[in-house]
Design a protein around this motif. Sequence first.
Motif, mmCIF file in Angstrom:
data_model
loop_
_atom_site.group_PDB
_atom_site.id
_atom_site.type_symbol
_atom_site.label_atom_id
_atom_site.label_comp_id
_atom_site.label_asym_id
_atom_site.label_seq_id
_atom_site.Cartn_x
_atom_site.Cartn_y
_atom_site.Cartn_z
ATOM 1 N N UNK A 74 5.515 -4.237 6.202
ATOM 2 C CA UNK A 74 5.495 -3.608 7.522
ATOM 3 C C UNK A 74 4.058 -3.252 7.871
ATOM 4 N N UNK A 75 3.618 -3.692 9.037
ATOM 5 C CA UNK A 75 2.279 -3.377 9.524
ATOM 6 C C UNK A 75 2.360 -2.669 10.858
ATOM 7 N N UNK A 119 -8.026 -5.515 1.228
ATOM 8 C CA UNK A 119 -7.656 -4.653 0.115
ATOM 9 C C UNK A 119 -8.523 -4.902 -1.107
ATOM 10 N N UNK A 120 -7.892 -5.280 -2.208
ATOM 11 C CA UNK A 120 -8.613 -5.600 -3.440
ATOM 12 C C UNK A 120 -8.961 -7.082 -3.530
ATOM 13 N N UNK A 166 -5.725 -3.139 3.566
ATOM 14 C CA UNK A 166 -4.802 -4.282 3.583
ATOM 15 C C UNK A 166 -3.510 -3.903 4.295
ATOM 16 N N UNK A 167 -2.992 -4.807 5.112
ATOM 17 C CA UNK A 167 -1.767 -4.551 5.853
ATOM 18 C C UNK A 167 -0.642 -4.209 4.882
ATOM 19 N N UNK A 168 0.144 -3.201 5.244
ATOM 20 C CA UNK A 168 1.258 -2.782 4.416
ATOM 21 C C UNK A 168 0.916 -1.765 3.351
ATOM 22 N N UNK A 169 -0.333 -1.293 3.324
ATOM 23 C CA UNK A 169 -0.755 -0.330 2.310
ATOM 24 C C UNK A 169 -1.061 1.025 2.941
ATOM 25 N N UNK A 170 -1.233 2.021 2.066
ATOM 26 C CA UNK A 170 -1.613 3.353 2.524
ATOM 27 C C UNK A 170 -2.960 3.324 3.255
ATOM 28 N N UNK A 171 -3.863 2.461 2.803
ATOM 29 C CA UNK A 171 -5.165 2.351 3.457
ATOM 30 C C UNK A 171 -5.068 1.890 4.890
ATOM 31 N N UNK A 172 -4.152 0.957 5.160
ATOM 32 C CA UNK A 172 -3.933 0.512 6.540
ATOM 33 C C UNK A 172 -3.456 1.686 7.394
ATOM 34 N N UNK A 173 -2.520 2.479 6.862
ATOM 35 C CA UNK A 173 -1.973 3.605 7.624
ATOM 36 C C UNK A 173 -3.039 4.664 7.886
ATOM 37 N N UNK A 178 4.615 9.700 9.381
ATOM 38 C CA UNK A 178 3.874 10.793 8.766
ATOM 39 C C UNK A 178 2.379 10.553 8.883
ATOM 40 N N UNK A 179 1.630 11.645 8.864
ATOM 41 C CA UNK A 179 0.187 11.534 8.858
ATOM 42 C C UNK A 179 -0.265 11.199 7.451
ATOM 43 N N UNK A 180 -1.196 10.225 7.349
ATOM 44 C CA UNK A 180 -1.566 9.724 6.033
ATOM 45 C C UNK A 180 -3.039 9.962 5.704
#
Length: 408
Positions: free
Chosen positions: A101-102, A127-128, A45-52, A2-4
């Motif tokens: 998942x990255x 990330x944080x 951060x890998x695995x987060x919405x921000x990465x996507x 999906x587009x994020x």
Amino acid sequence: MKKHLSLILLTFVFCFCEQPENYDPIRKISNDIGVLASDSLSGREVGTEGEKMAADYIIMEFQQAGLQPKGTDGFYQSFFVKDANNPHAQPSEESGEDGITGYNVIGMIDNPSDQLVVVGAHYDHLGMGDFSSLHRGEKAIHNGADDNASGVAAMLHLARVLAKKELDRDVLFIGLSGEEKGLWGSNYFTKNPTIDLSQVNFMINMDMVGRLDESRGLAVNGTGTSPIWNWLLDEVNSDSLKLIKSESGVGPSDHTSFYLQDIPVLHFFTGQHEDYHKPGDDTDKINEEGILKVASMIERMIVLMDDDEKIAFTKTKDESDNPRFTVTLGVVPDYMFDGKGMRIDGVSEDKPAIKAGIQKGDVVVQLGDSIVTDMMSYMRALSTFEKGDMTTVTIDRGGEKLSFAIEF
């Protein structure tokens, strides 16, 4: 997938994207970093919405530049790490809830030759904060403008300009993820490549290229991985940058994964700074003109080598004898220093150096009985000590030699 991209991010992109015929590299580099280092991506951060969201932005720019998808799912190559807290964890094709998942993002300029050049930059950050943060205090977003939105911006610029050139070799561009956790994305790609690794001429890695300062110092690591590198770097250095060369193909960034597959590599780096792995690594401290100089140097290199023979690979000496440490002095080395000794670029709280009175800017010239002439001799000297040992550190402070007693 999906587009994020959020509405805010899309607005940012569409307001500032340049049409190809009006391409302003400085403005576009600034825009790329502004998007990738935005608070709305929460530190990528890998695995987060921000990465996507960051991955989607890179794909959008790859598509606009005319690159072809070269992942396993369009531009994407996913990888999964089950035991994410294990520093030796290996990414795999598995999936599940108990893990991370990255996504690597992979695009290619398809030119006539089957041989290719790889240009990479990691786009993930902290990330944080997590365990790699050097921030002390309340949790805060680590935007990673220099580390490594700067390298991604340089990569995207190269994708745009090289797509318009008539080259023979293919150019593969990879936005790598999971670098901050342990080179996850590059480790996975080199073991599960979407191209034939035997056809790769060389790999260029850009990690932290956003802080070129008035000294014009540019560290280039990996110069010992091919006999041609020293000549070639000097040949394309038309901006008269101060090149600080290091031979090793092994280092704390993604070029290492390619070097371990017997591929010549170079890692470009404008130096450590006080904001490294802290919330202060933000867009207002980025030198966009400096990023363009680094990217332009790499562009000249790729063009110059396009119709030449495949370059030779050479192993560097230190991959099997890197010193192992059980103690730390508690200092941040100045990787751009090319004088005698090991210059200190920062000191950590509650560590031996600061307790002894050692300061930023001091140059370590002796540790115990060992003379320190460079970074490697410093690391070898440090590796001989264990917790509880006492010794003396001699430093050069503005031309004056001072000695400090320390306990590890």
